[in-house]
Design a protein around this motif. Structure first.
Motif, mmCIF file in Angstrom:
data_model
loop_
_atom_site.group_PDB
_atom_site.id
_atom_site.type_symbol
_atom_site.label_atom_id
_atom_site.label_comp_id
_atom_site.label_asym_id
_atom_site.label_seq_id
_atom_site.Cartn_x
_atom_site.Cartn_y
_atom_site.Cartn_z
ATOM 1 N N ALA A 94 0.828 -1.202 0.000
ATOM 2 C CA ALA A 94 0.000 0.000 0.000
ATOM 3 C C ALA A 94 0.863 1.253 0.000
ATOM 4 C CB ALA A 94 -0.923 -0.004 1.216
ATOM 5 N N MET A 98 0.265 4.842 -2.062
ATOM 6 C CA MET A 98 0.207 6.201 -1.519
ATOM 7 C C MET A 98 1.121 7.136 -2.295
ATOM 8 S SD MET A 98 0.253 5.389 2.551
ATOM 9 C CE MET A 98 -0.628 3.916 3.127
ATOM 10 N N TYR A 167 -6.851 12.281 3.150
ATOM 11 C CA TYR A 167 -6.453 10.906 3.455
ATOM 12 C C TYR A 167 -6.999 10.490 4.808
ATOM 13 C CZ TYR A 167 -3.488 7.023 4.983
ATOM 14 O OH TYR A 167 -3.047 5.816 5.474
ATOM 15 N N ILE A 169 -8.127 6.710 7.290
ATOM 16 C CA ILE A 169 -8.352 5.270 7.488
ATOM 17 C C ILE A 169 -9.667 5.156 8.253
ATOM 18 C CG2 ILE A 169 -7.483 3.121 8.479
ATOM 19 C CD1 ILE A 169 -4.679 4.258 8.356
ATOM 20 N N ASP A 202 -7.789 4.534 2.970
ATOM 21 C CA ASP A 202 -6.828 3.462 3.229
ATOM 22 C C ASP A 202 -7.531 2.416 4.086
ATOM 23 O OD1 ASP A 202 -4.532 1.993 3.442
ATOM 24 O OD2 ASP A 202 -3.425 3.445 4.637
ATOM 25 N N ILE A 229 -7.401 2.568 -1.345
ATOM 26 C CA ILE A 229 -6.123 1.868 -1.226
ATOM 27 C C ILE A 229 -6.301 0.673 -0.300
ATOM 28 C CG2 ILE A 229 -3.774 2.045 -0.309
ATOM 29 C CD1 ILE A 229 -3.734 4.950 -1.199
#
Length: 436
Positions: A94, A98, A167, A169, A202, A229
């Motif tokens: 990953a 990025m 970005y 998660i 992500d 991602i």
């Protein structure tokens, strides 16, 4: 990571809550050969000749990956992400994904990349390599806050900058362990459309966590606002270093032709790693085929293991530092619903010097949370001793974010190590919190 490795090597008897690597007790060496054989059989069943199969395995492969169709099938079955294989780029972990995404999205100094803060240091490290500044969006105790993101967007525009992407998660994030709720996910997508913003999602921890997961942002995405991602490091084969990115956004290339963002990522990749190793792709593809696209089922046992480890850690912390004692000390922690990590708030500077003291005198290792705040890394080396630096202000003050927080990882410790390690950690916290 270099500093943490040095600490671990210097104090080999210390129990470490630092590594975010998956527990390798679920991996069997013989599986490698079975997965590889399964992929080769699949190619033969699809009509590939022995010569073509030989070329697939021995030669440089397609830049964007040779198993994109298998990855796309898995995403459709297991994650409800319905995209054509052409929108998938198979990457060297990953981390490469990025790097490619940042390089593609930032065209000049006026472009801004926003990151949830605290955030995975891989994204900030990739940005630093590319000389791309990142702008933090502070999380609340429960993670993402819409109002914080909107405020940062307006702030960037007032500075004459164009926010390009955010970005995040969403599931069991690294480092905080927080999970974004369904309402916040839909609000984030609405905000992205309103502000012409891309979301870089992500998603490494979804399939190693218990229970039905919330839908990915990408599966909810109807306007192609999400670049997704993923990684197979936590679920299939960490050493294969295989990740992927889904980038189905339409773009116009330098020649004026309409194409996909994935194609632009592949062009950049051709100048970075040329292609992703065929053997890694073959083994991971074999695992996906063996699971019939249900990695969630393949990882069910691992998810239970990690959940047990997380619950055990929380229970032991509670036993060692009960509520009244935590209140007296000023200690608190969150209780994630899954993933590998949780955060602990302490009343002292949880910096490199404190970590060395923790390892040397108490035999327990953790990660300073300051490393995960953009611009908030604390200096120090193994010569540091007892955290005698100035106390300064609270989080967000002159000390920088995360200076009084530490991250615990539960993914690579055994139940007995959790029991003993939390006891050691509690003794360290008590000692470090005592008046000097």
């Amino acid at each position: 990571m270099t500093f943490l490795n040095e600490v671990t090597l210097r104090y080999p008897d210390a129990i470490s809550f630092a590594p975010g690597r998956p527990y390798d007790g679920f991996f069997d060496t013989e599986q490698i050969f079975g997965y590889l054989r399964g992929y080769l059989d699949h190619e033969e069943a699809q009509g590939s000749s022995p010569e073509r199969i030989r070329t697939l395995m021995y030669q440089y492969g397609p830049v964007a990956g040779q198993i994109r169709d298998i990855v796309a099938d898995w995403l459709r079955v297991d994650e409800d992400i319905d995209v054509p294989p052409e929108s998938v780029v198979v990457t060297v972990g990953a981390q490469e994904a990025m790097l490619l995404v940042l390089r593609a999205l930032v065209g000049g100094p006026e472009d801004a990349i926003l990151v949830a803060s605290p955030c995975f240091m891989g994204i900030t490290g990739a940005a630093r390599l590319l000389d791309i500044p990142v702008t933090p969006v502070p999380e609340g105790p429960d993670g993402f806050r819409r109002e914080a993101l909107e405020a940062v967007i307006e702030q960037e525009r007032a500075r004459g900058r164009r926010p390009r992407a955010f970005y995040v998660i969403p599931d069991h994030s690294n480092p905080s362990g927080t999970t974004m709720g369904l309402r916040d996910r839909t609000e984030l997508l609405e905000l992205a459309a309103r502000h012409d913003l891309l979301i870089v999602e992500d998603s490494p921890y979804r399939l190693v966590s218990p229970g039905p997961p919330l839908p990915t942002l990408k599966s909810l995405d109807r306007a192609r606002r999400v670049v997704h991602i993923g990684s197979f490091a936590k679920t299939v084969f960490p050493g294969a270093r295989l990740g992927f990115v889904v980038a189905d956004q339409p773009v116009v290339d330098d020649a004026g032709r309409r194409t996909l963002l994935a194609d632009e990522l592949a062009k950049i990749k051709s100048m970075v790693t040329v292609n992703t190793p065929s053997l890694s792709q073959a083994v991971v593809a074999g695992a996906l085929l063996a699971a019939r696209g249900r990695l969630s089922e393949l990882n069910a046992k691992a998810a239970v293991h990690y959940d047990d480890a997380l619950r055990h850690t929380l229970q032991e912390l509670e036993a060692r530092l009960p509520a009244d004692r935590r209140a007296a000390l000023g200690v608190r922690w969150n209780e994630p619903s899954g993933g590998f990590f949780l955060g602990v708030r302490v009343p002292f500077r949880a910096d490199n010097a404190a970590l060395v003291r923790s390892a040397e005198e108490f035999g327990v290792i953790w990660t300073p949370m300051s490393y995960f705040y953009p611009g908030g890394e604390l200096g120090g080396d193994l010569g540091g001793r007892h955290g005698d630096g100035p106390e300064g202000g609270s989080e967000g003050g002159s000390e920088g974010g995360g200076v009084r927080e530490l991250r615990l990882s539960i993914s690579y410790v055994t139940p007995s190590e959790i029991t003993e390690g939390t006891a050691r950690l509690a003794r360290f916290i008590e000692a470090a919190s005592a008046p000097s």
